[in-house]
Scaffold this active site. Structure first.
Site, PDB file in Angstrom:
ATOM      1  N   HIS A  53     -23.475 -36.281  47.328  1.00  9.64           N
ATOM      2  CA  HIS A  53     -23.183 -36.504  48.735  1.00  9.64           C
ATOM      3  C   HIS A  53     -22.160 -35.498  49.241  1.00  9.64           C
ATOM      4  O   HIS A  53     -22.267 -34.987  50.368  1.00  9.64           O
ATOM      5  CB  HIS A  53     -22.683 -37.935  48.966  1.00  9.64           C
ATOM      6  CG  HIS A  53     -22.737 -38.381  50.386  1.00  9.64           C
ATOM      7  ND1 HIS A  53     -21.608 -38.535  51.161  1.00  9.64           N
ATOM      8  CD2 HIS A  53     -23.784 -38.698  51.188  1.00  9.64           C
ATOM      9  CE1 HIS A  53     -21.959 -38.938  52.365  1.00  9.64           C
ATOM     10  NE2 HIS A  53     -23.262 -39.045  52.428  1.00  9.64           N
ATOM     11  N   CYS A  54     -21.204 -35.172  48.398  1.00 10.92           N
ATOM     12  CA  CYS A  54     -20.142 -34.247  48.791  1.00 10.92           C
ATOM     13  C   CYS A  54     -20.650 -32.841  49.065  1.00 10.92           C
ATOM     14  O   CYS A  54     -20.057 -32.123  49.876  1.00 10.92           O
ATOM     15  CB  CYS A  54     -19.077 -34.173  47.696  1.00 10.92           C
ATOM     16  SG  CYS A  54     -18.165 -35.702  47.407  1.00 10.92           S
TER      17      CYS A  54
END
Length: 322
Positions: free
Chosen positions: A314-315
């Site tokens: 996600h990052c």
């Protein structure tokens, strides 16, 4: 500003930006295995064309050449950046044609890397979207919305004096409403132990449907089990429905506890990709998310080497709605 609202991550995507590890001096011996993990994630999101267009963002010619060889299914662009955490530095879309760009200060002054402060504006130009700059510090991983106007965040991050000194809860809430269209803010307390982002919520709690918040459940040997329990109690008291999912537990790197989290999953058009760490709970986590996303292919992918840089799937990604 025109009234808008940030779409939920499960809304349809036209494409996704994914950061490609580009700086050997930052990644050291982890750069090659991290690149393998990033490409495996990108391939799962692309899903042989059934998912979404993948745009790998490289910071140098060398990195872009490697990315093209490793990921022939993806578009590769060169935009100089400090590091790959595009969730925090890329623009945040509020519609198919409009995005917001925020000030970036290296996660509270910890990592001041050239290119991270303006890559959001440069990426927005590559898509020819309407961009409005918001003059306060906000990283995309610090918030998660459910598409109805509800957003979840943590006090540890958004009220941290290393971001916006002097800002109060009402002030931050007002800015979130003004700039991203949210109508309600669910405040959780602290994030994960040793998380250099100061408690980004995308490692702690994520919406998986309107009003439905997923939060890990840890055992007493999990360094974050009290954090998870407090978050679940706060969310339930706020009035949202909470679903508990497995935690990877205590994950060490060089004898230090690292902020490993299954919550750093990515929701694509066709796939939900869940980071894996070699924990005994890896398979259970994939099964839990498969039950929550019955219309997606839920797949687990190793993210050990990406995590050495401080984050996971996600990052390193930022979706482009379409």
């Amino acid at each position: 500003m025109t009234k808008v609202i940030q779409p939920a991550e499960w809304a349809h995507h036209k494409a996704v930006w994914i950061g490609f590890p580009s700086h050997p001096e930052l990644w050291l011996e982890d750069i090659d295995p991290a690149r393998v993990e990033v490409v495996a994630f990108a391939r799962a999101v692309h899903a042989d064309g059934a998912g979404e267009k993948v745009i790998l963002v490289a910071a140098s010619i060398e990195a872009s050449d490697t990315a093209r060889k490793m990921a022939p299914f993806a578009e590769v662009i060169i935009e100089p950046f400090g590091d790959i955490w595009l969730r925090d530095t890329a623009p945040i879309f509020v519609s198919k044609s409009a995005a917001r760009d925020f000030r970036f200060n290296g996660w509270g002054g910890k990592y001041d890397l050239p290119g991270d402060d303006d890559i959001g504006a440069r990426l927005a130009r590559t898509r020819r979207v309407e961009l409005e700059h918001c003059d306060w510090v906000l990283e995309g991983g610090a918030i998660d919305g459910d598409g109805t106007g509800l957003v979840v965040t943590t006090e540890q991050c958004l009220l941290n004096p290393n971001r916006n000194p002097g800002f109060s809860r009402p002030m931050v809430a007002e800015f979130l409403k003004r700039d991203l269209g949210f109508s309600d803010v669910l405040w959780l307390g602290n994030g994960l132990l040793n998380d250099h982002t100061d408690g980004h919520v995308d490692n702690l709690a994520r919406f998986v449907a309107p009003g439905l918040l997923a939060i890990p459940e840890g055992t007493d040997n999990d360094p974050n089990w009290r954090v998870y329990q407090a978050a679940a109690e706060n969310a339930a008291a706020f009035g949202v429905e909470v679903v508990r999912v497995p935690s990877p537990g205590r994950i060490l790197h060089d004898e230090e506890i690292v902020p490993a989290s299954y919550m750093n999953f990515y929701i694509g058009n066709a796939s939900v990709v869940v980071p894996q760490y070699g924990s005994s709970n890896d398979d259970a986590a994939v099964a839990a998310f498969a039950a929550l996303f019955p219309n997606h292919h839920v797949v687990g992918q190793r993210a050990d080497h990406i995590l050495t840089g401080g984050g996971s799937f996600h990052c390193i990604s930022q979706q482009i709605p379409g």
